[in-house]
Design an enzyme around this catalytic site. Structure first.
Site, PDB file in Angstrom:
ATOM      1  N   ASP A   1     -28.913 -13.763   3.362  1.00 28.95           N
ATOM      2  CA  ASP A   1     -28.735 -12.352   3.726  1.00 28.95           C
ATOM      3  C   ASP A   1     -29.784 -11.817   4.974  1.00 28.95           C
ATOM      4  O   ASP A   1     -29.790 -10.778   5.086  1.00 28.95           O
ATOM      5  CB  ASP A   1     -28.454 -11.606   2.787  1.00 28.95           C
ATOM      6  CG  ASP A   1     -27.097 -11.594   2.058  1.00 28.95           C
ATOM      7  OD1 ASP A   1     -26.064 -11.526   2.826  1.00 28.95           O
ATOM      8  OD2 ASP A   1     -26.956 -11.945   0.896  1.00 28.95           O
TER       9      ASP A   1
ATOM     10  N   GLU B   1     -32.622  -4.689   8.156  1.00 31.45           N
ATOM     11  CA  GLU B   1     -32.662  -3.510   7.920  1.00 31.45           C
ATOM     12  C   GLU B   1     -32.966  -3.243   6.442  1.00 31.45           C
ATOM     13  O   GLU B   1     -33.777  -2.088   6.080  1.00 31.45           O
ATOM     14  CB  GLU B   1     -31.436  -2.648   8.158  1.00 31.45           C
ATOM     15  CG  GLU B   1     -31.224  -1.187   7.528  1.00 31.45           C
ATOM     16  CD  GLU B   1     -30.109  -0.657   7.923  1.00 31.45           C
ATOM     17  OE1 GLU B   1     -29.008  -1.069   7.420  1.00 31.45           O
ATOM     18  OE2 GLU B   1     -30.152   0.602   8.505  1.00 31.45           O
ATOM     19  N   ASP B   2     -32.565  -4.057   5.353  1.00 33.18           N
ATOM     20  CA  ASP B   2     -32.719  -3.692   4.088  1.00 33.18           C
ATOM     21  C   ASP B   2     -34.018  -4.077   3.665  1.00 33.18           C
ATOM     22  O   ASP B   2     -34.551  -3.570   2.472  1.00 33.18           O
ATOM     23  CB  ASP B   2     -31.836  -4.570   3.158  1.00 33.18           C
ATOM     24  CG  ASP B   2     -30.257  -4.192   3.697  1.00 33.18           C
ATOM     25  OD1 ASP B   2     -30.180  -2.919   3.673  1.00 33.18           O
ATOM     26  OD2 ASP B   2     -29.600  -5.049   3.614  1.00 33.18           O
TER      27      ASP B   2
ATOM     28  N   ARG C   1     -32.723 -11.574  -2.463  1.00 35.66           N
ATOM     29  CA  ARG C   1     -33.239 -11.163  -1.162  1.00 35.66           C
ATOM     30  C   ARG C   1     -34.473 -10.751  -1.175  1.00 35.66           C
ATOM     31  O   ARG C   1     -35.368 -10.437   0.030  1.00 35.66           O
ATOM     32  CB  ARG C   1     -32.329  -9.873  -0.859  1.00 35.66           C
ATOM     33  CG  ARG C   1     -30.933  -9.997  -0.745  1.00 35.66           C
ATOM     34  CD  ARG C   1     -30.184  -9.120   0.434  1.00 35.66           C
ATOM     35  NE  ARG C   1     -30.794  -9.189   1.379  1.00 35.66           N
ATOM     36  CZ  ARG C   1     -30.499  -8.240   2.579  1.00 35.66           C
ATOM     37  NH1 ARG C   1     -29.603  -7.130   2.396  1.00 35.66           N
ATOM     38  NH2 ARG C   1     -31.227  -8.314   3.732  1.00 35.66           N
TER      39      ARG C   1
ATOM     40  N   HIS D   1     -23.821   0.591   0.460  1.00 34.68           N
ATOM     41  CA  HIS D   1     -25.205   1.263   1.017  1.00 34.68           C
ATOM     42  C   HIS D   1     -24.594   2.749   1.415  1.00 34.68           C
ATOM     43  O   HIS D   1     -23.468   2.991   1.934  1.00 34.68           O
ATOM     44  CB  HIS D   1     -26.045   0.555   1.924  1.00 34.68           C
ATOM     45  CG  HIS D   1     -26.735  -0.706   1.578  1.00 34.68           C
ATOM     46  ND1 HIS D   1     -26.495  -1.782   2.470  1.00 34.68           N
ATOM     47  CD2 HIS D   1     -27.467  -0.910   0.661  1.00 34.68           C
ATOM     48  CE1 HIS D   1     -27.340  -2.555   1.831  1.00 34.68           C
ATOM     49  NE2 HIS D   1     -28.040  -2.221   0.813  1.00 34.68           N
TER      50      HIS D   1
ATOM     51  N   CYS E   1     -27.262  -2.930  10.031  1.00 34.69           N
ATOM     52  CA  CYS E   1     -28.162  -3.815   9.190  1.00 34.69           C
ATOM     53  C   CYS E   1     -28.950  -4.749  10.088  1.00 34.69           C
ATOM     54  O   CYS E   1     -30.053  -5.451   9.193  1.00 34.69           O
ATOM     55  CB  CYS E   1     -27.236  -4.489   8.222  1.00 34.69           C
ATOM     56  SG  CYS E   1     -25.724  -3.464   7.565  1.00 34.69           S
TER      57      CYS E   1
HETATM   58  C1  CIR Z   1     -25.817  -7.988   1.039  1.00 34.48           C
HETATM   59  O1  CIR Z   1     -24.984  -7.803   0.021  1.00 34.48           O
HETATM   60  O2  CIR Z   1     -26.938  -7.743   0.643  1.00 34.48           O
HETATM   61  C2  CIR Z   1     -25.641  -8.437   2.175  1.00 34.48           C
HETATM   62  N1  CIR Z   1     -24.436  -9.414   2.386  1.00 34.48           N
HETATM   63  C3  CIR Z   1     -25.226  -7.259   3.105  1.00 34.48           C
HETATM   64  C4  CIR Z   1     -26.176  -6.380   3.408  1.00 34.48           C
HETATM   65  C5  CIR Z   1     -25.806  -5.171   4.443  1.00 34.48           C
HETATM   66  N2  CIR Z   1     -27.078  -4.592   4.781  1.00 34.48           N
HETATM   67  C6  CIR Z   1     -26.777  -3.300   5.165  1.00 34.48           C
HETATM   68  O3  CIR Z   1     -26.090  -2.838   5.060  1.00 34.48           O
HETATM   69  N3  CIR Z   1     -27.863  -2.644   5.586  1.00 34.48           N
END
Ligand code: CIR
Length: 253
Positions: free
Chosen positions: A60, A65-66, A85, A160, A247
């Site tokens: 991922d 962004e995360d 992650r 999110h 993201c």
């Molecule tokens: C996750 O579940 O972490 C990733 N498959 C998707 C993350 C998407 N990120 C976001 O919306 N900021």
């Protein structure tokens, strides 16, 4: 020139985390081509892209962004709520260190940047499976001294906060009311997603421009009817990994 930190799609993207989306095959080449188009769109909107290499062991990691919350005064390195992650953040910290003082979310807090909605000095943080109360408290402690109004937001049914609501123009939020109650954002005007396009609430403000997935033409029409010009990109492949347009970048001046 403003900066966009992005990361190449991992060859292991098919092993991504999924929470509210059923697993489907993801075409790596197509995901990469669409990601390139996305980065080119950011460049054409005046941003300099810093392209980080893929992290093969982190499916991922394209969703940068995360891993951080970047404001003018500081870059906050997060502690992502999915164990798979957590190893993504060190290289994001390295990429941001030349540009900002760094602060860190520390255990037992967890926080995903996708849960952090900013609109001017307002910061609302989704309380989710990824972001806990301690994460909200730590981000508030870091940002409040800089004059940000920081608080929690409740949501249901999606990953999110920014899956459900994003800022699309000064004073205007794009919202999916099935997932988030807009009364939590007093003083704003709202554009509702078209009910047939629930994931359309994830739009990306790039300076004064707004980027939206081309999968959401009805919501695009609603935005344009409100005078908001929309730039579209094809983002369908990474949508299968539960990612949207916000993201895949960290944007800052
Ligand atoms: C996750 O579940 O972490 C990733 N498959 C998707 C993350 C998407 N990120 C976001 O919306 N900021």
């Amino acid at each position: 020139m403003p900066i966009a930190v992005v990361r190449e799609v991992s060859p292991s993207i098919a092993q991504c985390e999924l929470t509210h989306v059923d697993r489907q095959p993801i075409d790596f080449d197509r995901a990469t081509a669409q990601h390139d188009e996305y980065v080119r769109a950011l460049e054409s909107l005046g941003y300099r892209a810093i392209r980080l290499p893929a992290l093969v062991g982190h499916p991922d990691a394209v969703f940068v962004e995360d891993c951080a919350v970047v404001v003018d005064e500081v870059a906050v390195i997060t502690r992502p709520g999915a164990a798979s992650r957590m190893g993504e953040v060190a290289s994001i910290a390295d990429a941001l260190r030349p540009h900002r003082n760094l602060a860190f979310i520390e255990a037992p807090a967890t926080l995903d940047g996708g849960d952090v909605l900013r609109a001017g000095r307002l910061v609302r943080i989704g309380r989710t499976a990824r972001t806990n109360d301690e994460g909200i408290a730590q981000l508030r402690t870091i940002l409040e001294p800089f004059g940000y109004d920081v608080g929690p937001a409740e949501l249901t049914g999606c990953l999110h906060l920014k899956t459900a609501v994003t800022s699309v123009a000064p004073g205007i939020l794009l919202v999916n009311r099935a997932w988030v109650d807009p009364s939590q954002f007093p003083g704003f005007d709202f554009v509702d997603v078209d009910p047939s396009e629930p994931f359309a609430a994830n739009a990306l403000l790039v300076g004064d421009a707004l980027v939206l997935s081309s999968a959401f033409p009805r919501t695009r029409a609603r935005l344009e009817a409100r005078g908001i010009h929309v730039t579209t990109v094809d983002a369908t492949e990474l949508a299968k990994a539960e990612g949207g347009v916000t993201c895949c970048s960290l944007l800052f001046d």
